[in-house]
Write a protein that holds these residues in place. Structure first.
Motif, mmCIF file in Angstrom:
data_model
loop_
_atom_site.group_PDB
_atom_site.id
_atom_site.type_symbol
_atom_site.label_atom_id
_atom_site.label_comp_id
_atom_site.label_asym_id
_atom_site.label_seq_id
_atom_site.Cartn_x
_atom_site.Cartn_y
_atom_site.Cartn_z
ATOM 1 N N ALA A 110 -34.980 8.358 -16.298
ATOM 2 C CA ALA A 110 -33.710 8.228 -17.115
ATOM 3 C C ALA A 110 -34.128 7.771 -18.381
ATOM 4 O O ALA A 110 -33.510 8.099 -19.699
ATOM 5 C CB ALA A 110 -32.493 7.406 -16.760
ATOM 6 N N ALA A 111 -35.358 7.021 -18.626
ATOM 7 C CA ALA A 111 -35.731 6.632 -20.044
ATOM 8 C C ALA A 111 -36.698 7.495 -20.619
ATOM 9 O O ALA A 111 -37.119 7.548 -21.674
ATOM 10 C CB ALA A 111 -36.518 5.321 -19.754
ATOM 11 N N LEU A 112 -37.414 8.575 -19.782
ATOM 12 C CA LEU A 112 -38.154 9.700 -20.079
ATOM 13 C C LEU A 112 -37.898 11.029 -20.469
ATOM 14 O O LEU A 112 -38.257 11.742 -21.097
ATOM 15 C CB LEU A 112 -39.401 9.433 -19.244
ATOM 16 N N GLY A 113 -36.809 11.262 -19.535
ATOM 17 C CA GLY A 113 -36.428 12.646 -19.494
ATOM 18 C C GLY A 113 -37.098 13.447 -18.750
ATOM 19 O O GLY A 113 -38.152 12.946 -18.263
ATOM 20 N N TRP A 114 -36.909 14.755 -18.500
ATOM 21 C CA TRP A 114 -37.436 15.527 -17.491
ATOM 22 C C TRP A 114 -38.959 15.723 -17.647
ATOM 23 O O TRP A 114 -39.829 15.559 -16.883
ATOM 24 C CB TRP A 114 -36.632 16.943 -17.299
ATOM 25 N N THR A 115 -39.204 16.338 -18.856
ATOM 26 C CA THR A 115 -40.499 16.673 -19.339
ATOM 27 C C THR A 115 -41.536 15.483 -19.130
ATOM 28 O O THR A 115 -42.361 15.600 -18.530
ATOM 29 C CB THR A 115 -40.609 17.457 -20.738
ATOM 30 N N TYR B 121 -28.657 14.350 -19.225
ATOM 31 C CA TYR B 121 -30.021 13.916 -19.065
ATOM 32 C C TYR B 121 -30.591 13.537 -20.511
ATOM 33 O O TYR B 121 -31.935 13.701 -20.374
ATOM 34 C CB TYR B 121 -30.843 15.174 -18.417
ATOM 35 N N SER B 122 -29.541 13.255 -21.403
ATOM 36 C CA SER B 122 -30.161 12.848 -22.489
ATOM 37 C C SER B 122 -30.561 11.414 -22.630
ATOM 38 O O SER B 122 -30.033 10.722 -21.556
ATOM 39 C CB SER B 122 -28.902 12.998 -23.669
ATOM 40 N N ILE B 123 -31.342 11.009 -23.471
ATOM 41 C CA ILE B 123 -31.872 9.638 -23.436
ATOM 42 C C ILE B 123 -31.253 8.728 -24.230
ATOM 43 O O ILE B 123 -31.001 8.998 -25.542
ATOM 44 C CB ILE B 123 -33.560 9.604 -23.691
ATOM 45 N N THR B 124 -30.312 7.760 -23.861
ATOM 46 C CA THR B 124 -29.210 6.858 -24.431
ATOM 47 C C THR B 124 -30.097 5.792 -25.215
ATOM 48 O O THR B 124 -31.162 5.402 -24.889
ATOM 49 C CB THR B 124 -28.560 6.331 -23.360
ATOM 50 N N GLY B 125 -29.322 5.141 -26.000
ATOM 51 C CA GLY B 125 -30.052 4.135 -26.788
ATOM 52 C C GLY B 125 -30.439 4.214 -28.304
ATOM 53 O O GLY B 125 -30.500 5.469 -28.475
ATOM 54 N N ALA C 284 -33.334 4.098 -31.295
ATOM 55 C CA ALA C 284 -34.960 4.091 -31.347
ATOM 56 C C ALA C 284 -35.794 3.244 -30.815
ATOM 57 O O ALA C 284 -36.690 3.357 -30.175
ATOM 58 C CB ALA C 284 -35.192 4.610 -32.936
ATOM 59 N N GLN C 285 -35.293 2.045 -31.155
ATOM 60 C CA GLN C 285 -35.947 0.837 -30.658
ATOM 61 C C GLN C 285 -36.110 0.689 -29.181
ATOM 62 O O GLN C 285 -37.013 0.516 -28.372
ATOM 63 C CB GLN C 285 -35.770 -0.535 -31.328
ATOM 64 N N ASN C 286 -34.779 0.674 -28.681
ATOM 65 C CA ASN C 286 -34.530 0.696 -27.103
ATOM 66 C C ASN C 286 -35.191 1.702 -26.301
ATOM 67 O O ASN C 286 -35.755 1.640 -25.233
ATOM 68 C CB ASN C 286 -32.944 0.731 -26.736
ATOM 69 N N ARG C 287 -35.264 2.963 -27.060
ATOM 70 C CA ARG C 287 -35.689 3.999 -26.274
ATOM 71 C C ARG C 287 -37.157 3.831 -26.307
ATOM 72 O O ARG C 287 -37.764 4.345 -25.024
ATOM 73 C CB ARG C 287 -35.439 5.222 -26.943
ATOM 74 N N VAL C 288 -37.817 3.498 -27.298
ATOM 75 C CA VAL C 288 -39.237 3.027 -27.180
ATOM 76 C C VAL C 288 -39.694 2.185 -26.174
ATOM 77 O O VAL C 288 -40.748 2.565 -25.254
ATOM 78 C CB VAL C 288 -39.860 2.653 -28.751
ATOM 79 N N PHE C 289 -39.090 1.095 -26.368
ATOM 80 C CA PHE C 289 -39.340 0.038 -25.233
ATOM 81 C C PHE C 289 -39.119 0.516 -23.758
ATOM 82 O O PHE C 289 -39.753 0.224 -22.774
ATOM 83 C CB PHE C 289 -38.638 -1.175 -25.625
ATOM 84 N N GLY C 290 -37.950 1.357 -23.836
ATOM 85 C CA GLY C 290 -37.594 1.991 -22.588
ATOM 86 C C GLY C 290 -38.723 2.952 -21.937
ATOM 87 O O GLY C 290 -38.941 2.967 -20.746
ATOM 88 N N VAL C 291 -39.332 3.411 -22.775
ATOM 89 C CA VAL C 291 -40.320 4.447 -22.244
ATOM 90 C C VAL C 291 -41.790 3.496 -21.694
ATOM 91 O O VAL C 291 -42.279 3.866 -20.699
ATOM 92 C CB VAL C 291 -41.198 5.289 -23.559
ATOM 93 N N GLY D 192 -28.518 11.809 -13.448
ATOM 94 C CA GLY D 192 -29.004 11.773 -14.761
ATOM 95 C C GLY D 192 -29.358 10.430 -15.275
ATOM 96 O O GLY D 192 -30.049 9.795 -14.830
ATOM 97 N N ASN D 193 -28.925 10.527 -16.715
ATOM 98 C CA ASN D 193 -29.132 8.993 -17.263
ATOM 99 C C ASN D 193 -28.163 7.805 -16.792
ATOM 100 O O ASN D 193 -28.460 6.812 -17.183
ATOM 101 C CB ASN D 193 -28.985 9.113 -18.691
ATOM 102 N N GLN D 194 -27.399 8.167 -15.459
ATOM 103 C CA GLN D 194 -26.725 7.073 -15.070
ATOM 104 C C GLN D 194 -27.365 6.289 -13.807
ATOM 105 O O GLN D 194 -27.066 5.604 -13.246
ATOM 106 C CB GLN D 194 -25.254 7.372 -14.572
#
Length: 460
Positions: free
Chosen positions: A67-72, A223-227, A229-236, A294-296
């Motif tokens: 959910a934090a990375l996406g499919w690929t 399947y979109s990554i929510t949040g 930019a900062q939260n997405r980076v730390f989520g990764v 998905g992202n849930q």
């Protein structure tokens, strides 16, 4: 060809020395190595131990990582994790085999570090990190088992009022009994059952995901990554730590120590068995779970199978999935207790007396019971241990299982700096050391964000 009989003869001599209490790296075997790490197993037994230590209920968190990375990115990280850990574990095995053929069989991770890098590395780095990772895994297993027991209880008795810490305590008592199995080798049949259980609950989780994904109770497939930019980076980086922890082992030398000499080739066959199960379970659960929710996706896929206390997949399917998960957690917990048992035996037992002498049985019973009691108390007090386990995974599993094996191999075999092997190993060590630092920062950040919700003995 002419060297093979000599190598086999050395390994046979080493086996006889170990049985007689001989040495591994120039020191007399202590009771921990002599009693807990008995070298009697086959490659199949090795495969059972490996599978239990790697294919465990944390794999049910893989859809959450996706959910934090996406499919690929999710699939790429899963493939890289499988490839690098299989390669790294094989590197450790080859280093261990090399030293065994020279008459210096190393039984523990800290033995390897001491012999290859020096005593400081074994005493102040590898030893403490391995102990922290393994005992943290025991705590996590105890907590997850308590949560599974509570979920089963609520399915049978909706609205029940028994608190989580009660179930944690019940499981802890069961673990105290299981912990008395004397040696790592004595777990071989338990770990065969564990292998079957991990296949069972993984297939049940896939079936539940397919059912939910095709029902009207499924969340919208987003399947979109929510949040931001900062939260997405730390989520990764948090997701990378989750995947690393899922593939983590941390006890490869101890598992190889259970194999009867000669050890050559046995670990590789055990790894092949283990990774056949890894690929089957990890990829099926991650892909089907993320496809369904998905992202849930929640911290564990089983949480997505219940909404507002009611099952959204057939109740019987959720019940047996939780039951299989609960049963395997007991095997995983006792496997990761082995490094602790080995240390305790070394401190309190007398290697000159028999393993089952009263002089050794009494302290074994008391010390192992105390260790499990401590893990159970922490699990009951700190039910938000998942956040801390992410930190342990980033700080422990990433270096131990990704970076350190490459360093050990290069230091032992000294491959040419003009060759691919040296630079591949160096790249792995550097990249995953950097990831360990970044993922640790991300885990600490998550702990800080969740701190306001922390409460001792919380009923989560």
């Amino acid at each position: 060809m002419g060297l093979e009989p000599v190598a086999a003869s050395r390994e046979d001599e080493e086996a006889k020395k170990m049985e007689a209490g001989g040495d591994t790296i120039g020191q007399k075997l202590d009771a921990g190595a002599l009693f807990v790490l008995q070298s009697k197993g086959s490659w199949l037994h090795c495969g059972y131990h490996l599978t239990t230590s790697i294919v465990a209920p944390p794999l049910l968190s893989l859809p959450f990582a996706f959910a934090a990375l996406g499919w690929t990115a999710g699939i790429i990280c899963l493939v890289i994790g499988a490839a690098v850990t299989f390669y790294s574990y094989n590197l450790i095995s080859r280093v261990l085999e090399h030293h065994a053929q020279q008459g210096r069989r190393q039984l523990r991770f800290r033995d390897m570090a001491t012999d290859i890098l020096g005593p400081g590395w074994g005493k102040y780095y590898i030893g403490p990190i391995q102990f922290l990772v393994c005992f943290g895994a025991v705590i996590a297993c105890t907590l997850l088992a308590g949560q599974s027991m509570k979920a089963i209880y609520l399915l049978a008795n909706p609205g029940g009022t028994i608190k989580l810490y009660v179930f944690v305590a019940i499981f802890g008592v069961f673990m105290m009994i299981l912990a008395q199995l004397p040696s790592f080798h004595s777990l071989r049949h338990v770990n065969l059952i564990s292998l079957l259980l991990c296949l069972a609950y993984s297939f049940c989780a896939v079936a539940g995901s397919v059912y939910l994904g095709n029902s009207d109770k499924a969340p919208p497939k987003d399947y979109s990554i929510t949040g931001d930019a900062q939260n997405r980076v730390f989520g990764v980086f948090n997701a990378i730590a989750i995947i690393a922890t899922t593939y983590g082992n941390g006890i490869i030398p101890e598992i190889q120590a259970t194999v009867a000499a000669p050890v050559t080739g046995k670990m590789f066959r055990g790894l092949c068995l283990c990774y056949a199960v890894v690929v089957t379970t990890f990829f099926s659960v991650a892909i089907s779970g993320y496809w369904a929710v998905g992202n849930q996706a929640q911290g564990t896929l089983l949480s997505n199978f219940m909404v507002d206390g009611a099952a959204v997949i057939p109740e019987w399917l959720l019940l047996i999935t939780q039951l299989f998960t609960l049963l395997q957690l007991s095997a995983v917990g006792v496997v990761y207790l082995q490094p602790t048992n080995e240390v305790l035996e070394g401190l309190f037992s007398d290697a000159k007396q028999g393993q089952y002498a009263a002089r050794n049985v009494a302290p074994r019973l008391a010390s192992r019971t105390a260790a499990v009691a401590l893990a159970t108390t922490v699990a009951a007090m700190v039910p938000f241990f998942g956040d801390m386990n992410s930190l342990i995974g980033a700080f422990g599993f990433l270096p131990l299982d990704f970076a350190v094996p490459a360093v050990f191999y290069n230091a032992t075999f000294k491959p040419s700096k003009k060759g691919v092997v040296f630079w591949l190993n160096t790249a792995i060590a550097v990249v995953f050391s950097a990831l360990a630092v970044i993922a640790s920062v991300a885990a600490v950040r998550q702990i800080a964000l969740d701190a306001k919700t922390y409460k001792l003995f919380a009923n989560v």
